[in-house]
Write a protein that holds these residues in place. Structure first.
Motif, PDB file in Angstrom:
ATOM      1  N   ILE A  71       2.208  -8.382   5.071  1.00 48.82           N
ATOM      2  CA  ILE A  71       1.569  -9.435   4.275  1.00 48.82           C
ATOM      3  C   ILE A  71       1.918 -10.821   4.812  1.00 48.82           C
TER       4      ILE A  71
ATOM      5  N   LEU B 117      -1.313  -0.920  -1.131  1.00 48.17           N
ATOM      6  CA  LEU B 117      -0.056  -1.618  -1.375  1.00 48.17           C
ATOM      7  C   LEU B 117       1.097  -0.629  -1.256  1.00 48.17           C
ATOM      8  N   ARG B 118       2.089  -0.956  -0.453  1.00 46.56           N
ATOM      9  CA  ARG B 118       3.253  -0.084  -0.298  1.00 46.56           C
ATOM     10  C   ARG B 118       4.017   0.028  -1.613  1.00 46.56           C
ATOM     11  N   GLU B 119       4.131  -1.073  -2.345  1.00 43.83           N
ATOM     12  CA  GLU B 119       4.804  -1.098  -3.634  1.00 43.83           C
ATOM     13  C   GLU B 119       4.124  -2.127  -4.535  1.00 43.83           C
TER      14      GLU B 119
ATOM     15  N   ASP C 172       3.877  -5.895  -3.888  1.00 43.11           N
ATOM     16  CA  ASP C 172       3.008  -6.407  -2.827  1.00 43.11           C
ATOM     17  C   ASP C 172       1.771  -7.095  -3.387  1.00 43.11           C
TER      18      ASP C 172
ATOM     19  N   ARG D  25       2.842 -10.541  -3.926  1.00 43.94           N
ATOM     20  CA  ARG D  25       3.003 -11.230  -2.638  1.00 43.94           C
ATOM     21  C   ARG D  25       1.657 -11.733  -2.111  1.00 43.94           C
TER      22      ARG D  25
ATOM     23  N   TYR E 228      -7.115 -10.034  -3.352  1.00 47.53           N
ATOM     24  CA  TYR E 228      -7.031  -8.588  -3.160  1.00 47.53           C
ATOM     25  C   TYR E 228      -7.951  -7.869  -4.133  1.00 47.53           C
TER      26      TYR E 228
ATOM     27  N   LEU F   6      -0.425  -2.593   3.446  1.00 48.89           N
ATOM     28  CA  LEU F   6      -0.050  -3.907   2.919  1.00 48.89           C
ATOM     29  C   LEU F   6       1.350  -3.807   2.322  1.00 48.89           C
ATOM     30  N   ASN F   7       2.296  -4.417   2.993  1.00 45.84           N
ATOM     31  CA  ASN F   7       3.690  -4.369   2.573  1.00 45.84           C
ATOM     32  C   ASN F   7       4.353  -5.704   2.859  1.00 45.84           C
ATOM     33  N   GLU F   8       5.605  -5.816   2.491  1.00 43.15           N
ATOM     34  CA  GLU F   8       6.293  -7.104   2.618  1.00 43.15           C
ATOM     35  C   GLU F   8       6.213  -7.663   4.030  1.00 43.15           C
TER      36      GLU F   8
END
Length: 357
Positions: free
Chosen positions: A247, A263-265, A268, A271, A279, A242-244
């Motif tokens: 997503i 989540l990559r960061e 997220d 987002r 989530y 799950l990243n920008e």
């Protein structure tokens, strides 16, 4: 780059590196927090592209273990270990002996369990050289905690459906699973048995074929699985799915899977919230495995294991309600709740020390 300014460094208590020329071992152990007890977490084996990638993974995973155990009500701290290598090619008796001796050298501050790229058999091989491994007891699953991890995610999916739709019934609910390893396959079994329509992908065609033939799962490509129009998406492969970019293409209303660090960061999480996607924080809902490991290591009565895993649903409901009230991402709320529990424990311990004095 130094360890202390690494992006994922979070005041970890201890970080230890090991290399053994004879066996080819290159490994890292991260002890994040031991306020609740010895740091327990999986031993992962993966062909990392760089040392920096391995370091980032072990730092993030160990932090997640701290929060996971706290939210699950376990007297355990958070830790993790990673072995840099291909689990399909580089395993050997000498490697497991070297890794076990590495773990033993920490004197019990870190206890290893099964993880991606390692198996119960691998942990058993290490147990000949260290007492600080878990998940090797003779249980109904041969010590494998994967079914318990899957059960926790299954409980969370039902609870998320109740929160979003007002009912936990899985009949005709469409679920997409990314990854059909031990946990993903067990989750698919539970969902199919409950009446859900399951679609799934896996990089290993053997896993996909088995799920299709034995469970009636609908196979989909790894490229398409994240963008399917389903009620629930369950990431059960490696982290960062799950990243920008991904997503923006999601069409599932609920995300609830077993993979760590989905989540990559941190951004997220916001987002997902901005898109109205519910989530379920991975470090909260995939705690069934560490609960199982704790029951094995402590010799607790396994008749109460299922009830303990079911409590994941109660904790998730608490997080989802808080998130709604505060209008904040669910992952942020879950981390805050974990810190509250850790701080409460620290205060109680200090009070006990003062009383004893």
């Amino acid at each position: 780059m130094t360890v202390f300014n690494a992006p994922s460094f979070d005041d970890h208590e201890q970080l230890v590196f090991a290399a053994d020329r004879a066996s080819g071992l290159r490994a890292i152990i991260a002890v994040h927090d031991t306020r609740l007890g010895a740091a327990v977490g999986g031993c992962r084996m993966y062909p990392y592209a760089s040392d920096e990638e391995a370091l980032d993974d072990v730092l993030r995973l160990s932090r997640g273990m701290t929060y996971k155990s706290a939210l699950a009500g376990l007297p355990l701290g958070g830790g993790k270990s990673v072995i840099i290598g291909d689990p399909g090619q580089h395993k050997s008796p000498a490697l497991w002996q070297a890794m076990a001796e590495f773990i033993e050298s920490l004197g019990g501050r870190y206890v290893a369990a099964e993880d991606s790229g390692t198996s119960v058999e691998d942990l058993q091989a290490m147990s000949h050289y260290t007492q600080y491994v878990s998940g090797v007891a003779e249980t109904e699953h041969g010590g494998d905690p994967s079914p318990s991890t899957a059960l926790g995610v299954f409980v969370a999916i039902r609870r998320a459906l109740r929160h979003r739709l007002g009912a936990e019934d899985l009949q005709d609910v469409h679920v997409a699973i990314q990854g059909l390893g031990h946990v993903g396959f067990a989750l698919a079994e539970m969902l199919v048995a409950a009446g859900a329509e399951v679609l799934a992908s896996d990089i290993n065609p053997v896993n996909l074929a088995r799920a299709q033939s034995e469970l009636g799962v609908t196979p989909v490509s790894t490229e398409d699985v994240l963008e399917l129009d389903v009620d629930v998406l369950a990431p059960c492969a490696l982290g960062g799915a799950l990243n920008e970019e991904s997503i923006s293409g999601l069409r599932a209303g609920i995300i609830a899977g077993a993979a760590n660090n989905q989540l990559r960061e941190q951004a997220d999480g916001a987002r997902l919230a901005d898109r109205g996607i519910l989530y379920c924080p991975d470090f909260l809902i995939n705690a069934g495995g560490i609960i199982d490991v704790h029951y094995q290591r402590s010799g607790l009565d396994r008749s109460s294991l299922g009830t303990h895993i079911e409590s994941i649903g109660d904790r998730l409901s608490e997080v989802l309600k808080r998130a709604d009230c505060c209008h904040r991402p669910t992952g942020e709320i879950a981390e805050k709740l974990a810190e509250e529990l850790l701080n409460e424990c620290s205060v109680t311990a200090k009070q006990g020390l003062r009383s004893a004095a």
